[in-house]
Design an enzyme around this catalytic site. Structure first.
Site, PDB file in Angstrom:
ATOM      1  N   PRO A  75       3.395   1.793   3.827  1.00  0.00           N
ATOM      2  CA  PRO A  75       2.701   0.490   3.914  1.00  0.00           C
ATOM      3  C   PRO A  75       3.652  -0.661   3.650  1.00  0.00           C
ATOM      4  CG  PRO A  75       1.586   1.990   2.400  1.00  0.00           C
ATOM      5  CD  PRO A  75       2.909   2.606   2.714  1.00  0.00           C
ATOM      6  N   TYR A  76       3.187  -1.830   4.030  1.00  0.00           N
ATOM      7  CA  TYR A  76       3.928  -3.075   3.831  1.00  0.00           C
ATOM      8  C   TYR A  76       2.976  -4.055   3.152  1.00  0.00           C
ATOM      9  CZ  TYR A  76       5.845  -7.639   5.062  1.00  0.00           C
ATOM     10  OH  TYR A  76       6.321  -8.920   5.012  1.00  0.00           O
TER      11      TYR A  76
END
Lengths: 66, 66, 66, 66, 66, 66
Positions: D2-3
């Site tokens: 994820p970011y």
């Protein structure tokens, strides 16, 4: 018309390297999708190593361990 | 509740101009969509001209040609 | 050359309203900063109400309470 | 993988607080979705108070009224 | 560790073209800055033509004039 | 007033999990920086696995190898 945003840590990136990133990203959009380079925008964000985390740790600290 | 992000080059934008951008973008969301201004956020990013490319070139270089 | 990103919830925004947002944001950059409209990009992101939170709650739930 | 991007005003956030944000956001993705922390990226953007608007006003001005 | 975000209009981009964009952007960061490809993230956003404006107009309308 | 953007792949995230991400990210900003939750915005972007690359490959392909 595409928009490309490149985020990297601010660790001594030169003006010439930024130009290479801009030219390369623009060429990629032209080559793969036939986009018009005249309206292709590339923005490079340089982020401080205290402000970038990976694996739950600041890059500042990760660099010390390397 | 809307979120507006405005990216511009960092070429001498004044505090008053930034206030105009914030007020204008907020008003736009209220006028067009009836959004609540109290929770409308506007963020202005000023980007160095070495870090902004258009047509495959840095804005720094494009400015020299103008 | 500016780039504007508008994020709103996907609650029935019409094509005409989107056009008003695009025209209005472009005009704002022209009026306040004298930017060139020809290379001004506006991108509207419509976000599902399950995916937008404010005050720690999903907009989906907030709407039910209104 | 994820970011996470966290945008806050640049009002004296310490390096230790940034580390807490990075560790906390990474842990959240691991706990809720079982994501791999090794490739979870967190980027903190600190924005000047002239460049952040809410309710149509610059945070710089809002702070003066508080 | 870099992060690249490519925004394009959703006009029939194939899975293979997306793979080319991902591979090309990753290679660019490796070639120019020596970045580690293993933690380089590329995200492609496809935006509806009603939601993308340039020169104050929706791409949907611009396409009709071409 | 903070803004948090979480980008994840669209692989079956439930509404309840999204609520946990929103509540958790908001609590993090309150706990670490004393931010006001009432104006804290969290936006979750779910990205197709063809559109997310890591290590130069589409997540769609990486999942097949796992």
């Amino acid at each position: 018309m595409p928009y490309v945003n490149i985020k990297i840590t601010n660790e001594g990136v030169t003006k010439a390297q930024k130009q290479e990133l801009i030219a390369g990203a623009t060429k990629l959009l032209v080559d793969v999708l036939g986009k018009n380079p005249a309206t292709t925008i590339v923005i490079i964000d340089e982020v401080g190593t205290d402000n970038w985390g990976i694996a739950g740790e600041q890059v500042t600290e990760l660099r010390k361990k390397q």
